[in-house]
Design an enzyme around this catalytic site. Structure first.
Site, short mmCIF file in Angstrom:
data_model
loop_
_atom_site.label_atom_id
_atom_site.label_comp_id
_atom_site.label_asym_id
_atom_site.label_seq_id
_atom_site.Cartn_x
_atom_site.Cartn_y
_atom_site.Cartn_z
N TRP A 150 0.88 -1.28 -0.08
CA TRP A 150 -0.03 0.04 -0.05
C TRP A 150 0.94 1.30 -0.10
CZ3 TRP A 150 -4.96 -0.35 3.50
CH2 TRP A 150 -5.53 -1.47 3.34
N ALA A 151 2.11 1.22 -0.03
CA ALA A 151 3.09 2.23 0.31
C ALA A 151 2.92 3.10 -0.95
CB ALA A 151 4.57 1.99 0.35
N GLN A 152 2.29 4.36 -0.90
CA GLN A 152 2.07 5.38 -2.15
C GLN A 152 3.50 6.06 -2.28
OE1 GLN A 152 -1.08 7.69 -1.68
NE2 GLN A 152 -2.67 5.91 -1.66
N GLY A 153 4.33 6.52 -1.26
CA GLY A 153 5.36 7.79 -1.49
C GLY A 153 6.27 7.07 -2.42
N GLY A 154 7.43 6.26 -1.92
CA GLY A 154 8.44 5.74 -2.49
C GLY A 154 9.51 5.40 -1.57
N ARG A 157 5.82 15.27 9.57
CA ARG A 157 4.45 14.66 9.65
C ARG A 157 3.74 14.98 11.08
NH1 ARG A 157 4.57 8.84 6.45
NH2 ARG A 157 4.87 9.69 4.27
N GLU A 198 8.69 -2.62 10.15
CA GLU A 198 7.71 -1.88 11.07
C GLU A 198 7.69 -2.36 12.29
OE1 GLU A 198 3.46 0.89 11.03
OE2 GLU A 198 3.96 -0.57 9.35
N SER A 231 10.77 3.86 5.45
CA SER A 231 10.32 2.52 5.75
C SER A 231 10.95 1.47 4.81
CB SER A 231 8.85 2.78 5.90
OG SER A 231 8.18 2.99 4.76
N LEU A 232 10.35 1.66 3.46
CA LEU A 232 10.81 0.58 2.43
C LEU A 232 12.26 0.30 2.38
CD1 LEU A 232 8.54 1.18 -0.39
CD2 LEU A 232 8.27 -0.60 1.53
#
Length: 464
Positions: free
Chosen positions: A5-9, A234, A317, A333-334
């Site tokens: 689900w990770a949208q950012g990159g 954030r 995580e 995170s990735l």
């Protein structure tokens, strides 16, 4: 887990004006005093190599007109260093690439099942897992176990995480005697799309990096006068929106105009989510609010992701590696999971074979998840205080007495938040708004070997 689900990159210092040291410095600044500088530099240094490795596996990263990797900007990054795939579909595209590589590797056997418990030998070392598939229990013996079970977002009523993200890995490790660290630090994503869905769809932070702005129903800038504005860390943005909502305002992410019109090609995931909700981002602002998104705390691990329990590792995580500190820097995170996977693999050569196994222990009772989510949302959310946290601890203690893993994880988080009498990163106490000297919170269950049905382990909560 939320990988897909990770949208950012993936953050990686590959630009001509960038360097791992700059990436590490941004990571430390976001971590609010609890990021380990050596870990930050070590992980940042892995970024360029890992991107090259993923490219070699066929990861379809976005590229610019010249064929070079396109680099995006996200909040609290001093350089454009966000490598994306499919605009806002990076997690899914990378996961697909890795799954293909796994199925093409003959030495890997894939088993799909639910894990109910860890096996431990007579000395307490991890020796495998107890699984269930189609109603049948079975064991997988191992010389080491790696937990990569994701986060805790689904313990909250408002979350961007999959419904299964209830901290099962944390509970498994805690019951085995592992040390937990900094469980109070939860990152609330500022721009979950507020259209009544559960989980809440996410409007990636990259939109603000490309010019989207946070406004209220009058058009006034929500982040006006706050350092960093819409691109502040954030936790700062989440509190800014939370405070606006508390004043009775409605908050929107304004993408109207050219950015909104380009979203179907540049940010197709968010465009699709908006379409499902009946929102045209080229003409309408997107209603947003904070939602539980990422857990910075986790199982305390060392530089090879080894926990305090011999043979038990944790990555991603579920782990507390020292990288994120009190507030994760976007798109780290990735990168963290990729980097530490290699560190773990290098450590495995020294692992002894698994020893004698005990009998399978009693299964955990099912959770009253709606009650847990209500407690966490109300009392362990964006803004906390001692009275609310004590209510949470009392209520979760009762729910955890049955041996419920979700209640146990939530209880550990609430207890850690109650014990941290300061505000730092993702943990904000309205009754303690200032920072105290930087320290980590570490805890274990008092009786890791006791049966789950014995309530004394949760009544007495945590030993510090």
């Amino acid at each position: 887990t939320a990988t897909g689900w990770a949208q950012g990159g993936i953050a990686a210092a590959i630009g001509a004006d960038d360097a791992p040291s700059l990436h590490a410095a941004d990571t430390e600044a976001a971590g609010a005093g609890l990021t380990d500088p050596a870990v930050a530099l070590r992980v940042a240094a892995e970024g360029p190599r890992l991107i090259d490795w993923l490219v070699s596996l066929g990861a379809p990263f976005d590229r610019d007109a010249d064929g070079a990797l396109a680099l995006g900007l996200e909040a609290a990054h001093g350089r454009r260093r966000i490598v994306r795939a499919g605009g806002d579909s990076t997690g899914g595209r990378v996961l697909e690439t890795l799954v293909r590589a796994v199925f093409a590797t003959p030495s890997i056997e894939v088993v799909t099942a639910s894990v109910h418990d860890l096996l431990q030998d007579e000395n307490g070392a991890a020796a495998g897992v107890v699984c269930e598939r189609d109603g049948a229990r079975f064991r997988i013996r191992a010389r080491a176990v790696v937990l990569a079970t994701g986060g805790v977002g689904a313990l909250y009523a408002s979350t961007t995480n999959p419904r299964g993200a209830t901290g099962r890995g944390l509970a498994l490790a805690a019951r085995a005697g592992a040390v937990m660290r900094d469980l109070e630090f939860v990152q609330f994503h500022p721009t979950a799309i507020a259209v009544g869905a559960d989980p809440m769809p996410l409007a990636t932070e990259a939109l603000r990096g490309e010019g989207a702005r946070l406004v209220d129903e009058t058009g006034a800038a929500v982040m006006a006068g706050i350092a960093g504005g819409d691109l502040a860390p954030r936790d700062v943005v989440a509190r800014g929106i939370f405070q606006a909502l508390a004043r009775g305002r409605t908050v929107y992410l304004d993408t109207r105009g050219a950015l909104g019109a380009s979203m179907p090609t540049r940010f197709p995931t968010v465009a699709g989510l908006c379409a499902t909700a009946g929102i045209d981002p080229a003409r309408q602002a997107i209603p947003v609010r904070p939602a539980a998104h990422y857990h910075m705390g986790g199982i305390r691990v060392d530089g090879t992701c080894a926990s305090s329990v011999p043979g038990l590792y944790a990555n991603g995580e579920v782990a507390s590696t020292g990288l994120h500190g009190a507030n994760r820097l976007a798109s780290n995170s990735l990168l963290e999971a990729l980097a530490f996977s290699g560190f773990i693999a290098d450590a495995f050569d020294a692992m002894p074979p698994a020893a004698v196994l005990p009998e399978i222990r009693t299964a955990r009772a099912s959770s009253d998840l709606p009650a847990i989510r209500a407690i966490m949302e109300r009392h362990v959310g964006v803004v906390r205080d001692a009275a609310g946290l004590q209510i949470a601890v009392d209520g979760l203690s009762r729910l955890a007495e049955t041996g419920c893993d979700a209640a146990l994880t939530a209880l550990m988080m609430a207890q850690a938040a109650l014990g941290r009498c300061e505000s730092r990163g993702g943990h904000w106490r309205s009754d303690h708004p200032h920072a105290a000297p930087a320290r980590h919170t570490e805890a274990t269950l008092r009786s890791p070997g006791a049966a789950p049905s014995e309530p004394a382990r949760t009544d007495e909560a945590l030993a510090r």
